[in-house]
Design a protein around this motif. Sequence first.
Motif, PDB file in Angstrom:
ATOM      1  N   UNK A  10      18.197  -0.266   1.632  1.00 34.47           N
ATOM      2  CA  UNK A  10      17.092  -1.110   1.149  1.00 34.47           C
ATOM      3  C   UNK A  10      16.522  -1.948   2.287  1.00 34.47           C
ATOM      4  N   UNK A  11      17.443  -2.475   3.094  1.00 36.81           N
ATOM      5  CA  UNK A  11      17.024  -3.317   4.203  1.00 36.81           C
ATOM      6  C   UNK A  11      16.178  -2.502   5.198  1.00 36.81           C
ATOM      7  N   UNK A  12      16.627  -1.293   5.473  1.00 35.21           N
ATOM      8  CA  UNK A  12      15.888  -0.409   6.395  1.00 35.21           C
ATOM      9  C   UNK A  12      14.487  -0.127   5.848  1.00 35.21           C
ATOM     10  N   UNK A  13      14.416   0.100   4.543  1.00 37.67           N
ATOM     11  CA  UNK A  13      13.127   0.398   3.906  1.00 37.67           C
ATOM     12  C   UNK A  13      12.200  -0.826   3.982  1.00 37.67           C
ATOM     13  N   UNK A  14      12.769  -2.000   3.697  1.00 42.37           N
ATOM     14  CA  UNK A  14      11.971  -3.236   3.747  1.00 42.37           C
ATOM     15  C   UNK A  14      11.413  -3.445   5.152  1.00 42.37           C
ATOM     16  N   UNK A  15      12.261  -3.248   6.150  1.00 38.60           N
ATOM     17  CA  UNK A  15      11.823  -3.457   7.533  1.00 38.60           C
ATOM     18  C   UNK A  15      10.733  -2.442   7.907  1.00 38.60           C
ATOM     19  N   UNK A  16      10.937  -1.220   7.483  1.00 39.24           N
ATOM     20  CA  UNK A  16       9.958  -0.173   7.792  1.00 39.24           C
ATOM     21  C   UNK A  16       8.594  -0.472   7.166  1.00 39.24           C
ATOM     22  N   UNK A  17       8.621  -1.061   5.969  1.00 36.46           N
ATOM     23  CA  UNK A  17       7.365  -1.343   5.264  1.00 36.46           C
ATOM     24  C   UNK A  17       6.761  -2.690   5.665  1.00 36.46           C
ATOM     25  N   UNK A  18       7.508  -3.460   6.454  1.00 36.72           N
ATOM     26  CA  UNK A  18       7.066  -4.820   6.771  1.00 36.72           C
ATOM     27  C   UNK A  18       5.898  -4.841   7.764  1.00 36.72           C
ATOM     28  N   UNK A  19       4.837  -5.513   7.361  1.00 34.81           N
ATOM     29  CA  UNK A  19       3.707  -5.677   8.290  1.00 34.81           C
ATOM     30  C   UNK A  19       3.426  -7.162   8.516  1.00 34.81           C
ATOM     31  N   UNK A  20       4.259  -8.005   7.915  1.00 32.02           N
ATOM     32  CA  UNK A  20       4.054  -9.456   7.966  1.00 32.02           C
ATOM     33  C   UNK A  20       4.779 -10.035   9.186  1.00 32.02           C
ATOM     34  N   UNK A  21       4.102  -9.993  10.322  1.00 25.42           N
ATOM     35  CA  UNK A  21       4.728 -10.434  11.567  1.00 25.42           C
ATOM     36  C   UNK A  21       4.123 -11.770  11.988  1.00 25.42           C
ATOM     37  N   UNK A  22       4.963 -12.739  12.274  1.00 23.89           N
ATOM     38  CA  UNK A  22       4.468 -14.098  12.512  1.00 23.89           C
ATOM     39  C   UNK A  22       4.941 -14.689  13.834  1.00 23.89           C
ATOM     40  N   UNK A  23       4.228 -15.721  14.271  1.00 24.34           N
ATOM     41  CA  UNK A  23       4.732 -16.578  15.341  1.00 24.34           C
ATOM     42  C   UNK A  23       5.474 -17.708  14.639  1.00 24.34           C
ATOM     43  N   UNK A  24       6.777 -17.841  14.879  1.00 19.55           N
ATOM     44  CA  UNK A  24       7.534 -18.828  14.112  1.00 19.55           C
ATOM     45  C   UNK A  24       7.296 -20.264  14.560  1.00 19.55           C
ATOM     46  N   UNK A  25       7.658 -21.187  13.678  1.00 16.73           N
ATOM     47  CA  UNK A  25       7.580 -22.621  13.972  1.00 16.73           C
ATOM     48  C   UNK A  25       9.006 -23.170  13.940  1.00 16.73           C
TER      49      UNK A  25
END
Length: 268
Positions: free
Chosen positions: A238-253
């Motif tokens: 599940x984790x692999x699938x979530x990461x693969x589908x993730x497009x929400x990339x941020x600059x952290x604070x």
Amino acid sequence: MRQIALYGKGGIGKSTTSANLSAAFSEMDLDVMQIGCDPKHDSTRMLMHGRWIPTVLEQMYDHKEIKSEDIIYQGFGNIRCVEAGGPEPGIGCAGRGIIATFQLLEKMDALYGDVVVYDVLGDVVCGGFAMPMRDGYAQEVYLVTSGELMSLYAANNICKAIARISERSTAKCRLGGVICNAKNMDNERELVEEFAKRIGSRLVCYIPRSKSVRAAEVNCMTVIEHDPTSEQAAVYRDCAKTILENTDLRIPTPLALEELEELARHYL
Ligand code: ADP
Ligand code: SF4
Ligand code: MG
């Protein structure tokens, strides 16, 4: 090519998580490479069925001309495994192994695949260990942490590095999210979820503490290989699938130290 880096404190579970994610990616028929960027050089050991493969730095000391088969080893699911390695204890710079590894792989045209997983020690985010982020290799960073203050502290420092690198260079380095590798603390999930929110990101995977990890480890395999029908294997998939589908990339604070400590106290 997705270039995914798992950063976190030593002993937090980066290599276990990286190897299981790589195994899960390979099950999805993806072409996977895993690069261990920790002088401990045990990142790929479970994928290699217990074998300590020679590190790039060791080979550099031993060989005049290094061939790709001297540093790239095929493991479970045809995953290409590389260990950057580190210098002899007490001498030199650990980051050197990482830098040398990337330069060599590029020279060999060997940095390819659908997914490259970098498994990077994040206790110190000095120039050496920030190298994969700074030079555009680790484009998508995932912080591996538990609810323990020191592991959140390390994760927060990695956020500082990402924020600084994003500010000062053109490197495409972003935070993809936080992976909670649980230590079975009270309110742990809530704490890590809140930490992720405060740094401007989100909890992408919650990995429970599980006996199946230890059982797989003593048999020198990933959980995906050793116990493919287990709940823990399903968590990694599940984790692999979530990461693969993730497009929400941020600059952290990143948080101030006081805020981090306050957060840890609140979720006791
Ligand atoms: P790191 O790469 O961050 O130094 P490791 O992946 O080597 O950490 O993990 C450290 C130890 O914790 C290993 O013995 C591993 O089996 C264990 N471990 C990691 N994740 C889990 C988990 N989810 N459940 C149980 N044990 C775990
Ligand atoms: Fe150690 Fe980092 Fe300094 Fe290298 S740059 S010597 S890895 S602290
Ligand atoms: Mg490790």
